[in-house]
Enzyme design. Structure first.
Site, short mmCIF file in Angstrom:
data_model
loop_
_atom_site.label_atom_id
_atom_site.label_comp_id
_atom_site.label_asym_id
_atom_site.label_seq_id
_atom_site.Cartn_x
_atom_site.Cartn_y
_atom_site.Cartn_z
N ASP A 30 0.85 -1.20 0.00
CA ASP A 30 0.00 0.00 0.00
C ASP A 30 0.89 1.25 0.00
O ASP A 30 1.91 1.30 0.70
CB ASP A 30 -0.90 -0.03 1.25
CG ASP A 30 -2.07 0.93 1.14
OD1 ASP A 30 -1.83 2.14 0.98
OD2 ASP A 30 -3.22 0.49 1.24
N ILE A 31 0.51 2.25 -0.81
CA ILE A 31 1.33 3.47 -0.89
C ILE A 31 1.10 4.42 0.29
O ILE A 31 1.83 5.39 0.44
CB ILE A 31 1.12 4.26 -2.21
CG1 ILE A 31 -0.36 4.41 -2.52
CG2 ILE A 31 1.88 3.63 -3.35
CD1 ILE A 31 -0.61 5.38 -3.66
N GLN A 93 -14.48 2.09 1.99
CA GLN A 93 -13.89 1.71 0.69
C GLN A 93 -13.65 2.94 -0.17
O GLN A 93 -14.55 3.79 -0.31
CB GLN A 93 -14.82 0.73 -0.05
CG GLN A 93 -14.15 0.15 -1.30
CD GLN A 93 -14.99 -0.93 -1.99
OE1 GLN A 93 -16.16 -1.12 -1.66
NE2 GLN A 93 -14.38 -1.62 -2.94
N HIS A 99 -10.30 -5.73 -2.45
CA HIS A 99 -8.95 -5.96 -1.91
C HIS A 99 -9.05 -6.24 -0.42
O HIS A 99 -9.97 -5.78 0.25
CB HIS A 99 -8.05 -4.75 -2.16
CG HIS A 99 -8.63 -3.45 -1.70
ND1 HIS A 99 -9.58 -2.78 -2.42
CD2 HIS A 99 -8.40 -2.71 -0.60
CE1 HIS A 99 -9.93 -1.67 -1.76
NE2 HIS A 99 -9.22 -1.61 -0.66
N HIS A 101 -6.74 -5.74 2.97
CA HIS A 101 -5.54 -5.16 3.56
C HIS A 101 -4.92 -6.20 4.50
O HIS A 101 -5.63 -6.80 5.32
CB HIS A 101 -5.90 -3.95 4.43
CG HIS A 101 -6.53 -2.81 3.70
ND1 HIS A 101 -5.86 -1.64 3.44
CD2 HIS A 101 -7.79 -2.64 3.20
CE1 HIS A 101 -6.66 -0.80 2.82
NE2 HIS A 101 -7.84 -1.37 2.67
#
Ligand code: AMP
Ligand code: ZN
Length: 136
Positions: A30-31, A93, A99, A101
């Site tokens: 994750d960025i 979301q 996705h 996490h």
């Protein structure tokens, strides 16, 4: 389905720090990491969220999440792991490609539960169980 950043990552049309890939899933970092090692697992086939992902892809995503959880414990010396899945905006979301996490947890990482555990009204809990059973 228009532009989907996670489809672009799957197709290698957008950059990502890819971690592991198999026939059905891809995982990348994750960025905006909540903790060191915060990763996302996505199905390669687009699904919007938990409600429409086929069960075979959901199973594959879960297996990849377990692999990442185990790697976080060893490679990153995490003390625990949270899995988080957000379905619909009301549930946080923001990217509408399903996705999960995988959030490695560390003893002093400062992350808190997003609710305060408080005893519920037993009658209301019973009634809620009835409503859910009727739909299952
Ligand atoms: P959610 O709120 O559950 O939809 O989470 C979406 C997550 O995707 C957020 O944690 C974002 O930081 C992350 N994210 C968005 N764009 C990218 C990207 N291009 N590469 C990696 N992570 C991303
Ligand atoms: Zn997509």
């Amino acid at each position: 389905m228009g532009e989907c950043i996670f489809c672009e990552i799957v197709e290698d049309q957008a950059p990502a720090r890819r971690l592991i890939e198999d026939e059905r899933t891809l995982a990348f970092l994750d960025i905006n990491p909540a903790t060191t090692g915060h990763a996302l697992v996505v199905p390669k086939a687009h699904a919007d969220d938990l409600l429409d992902i086929p069960v075979e892809d959901l199973t594959a995503v879960t297996v990849t999440a377990q692999r990442l959880a185990r790697a976080s414990m060893t490679a990153l010396e995490a003390d625990g792991v949270n899995l988080l899945q957000a379905t619909r905006a009301a549930a946080f979301q923001t990217v509408f490609h399903m996705h999960v996490h995988v959030i490695p947890r560390y003893a002093e990482d400062g992350i808190r539960l997003p609710w305060i555990p408080t005893p519920g009204d037993p009658e209301r809990i019973d009634e809620t169980a009835d409503r859910l059973r009727a739909a299952l």
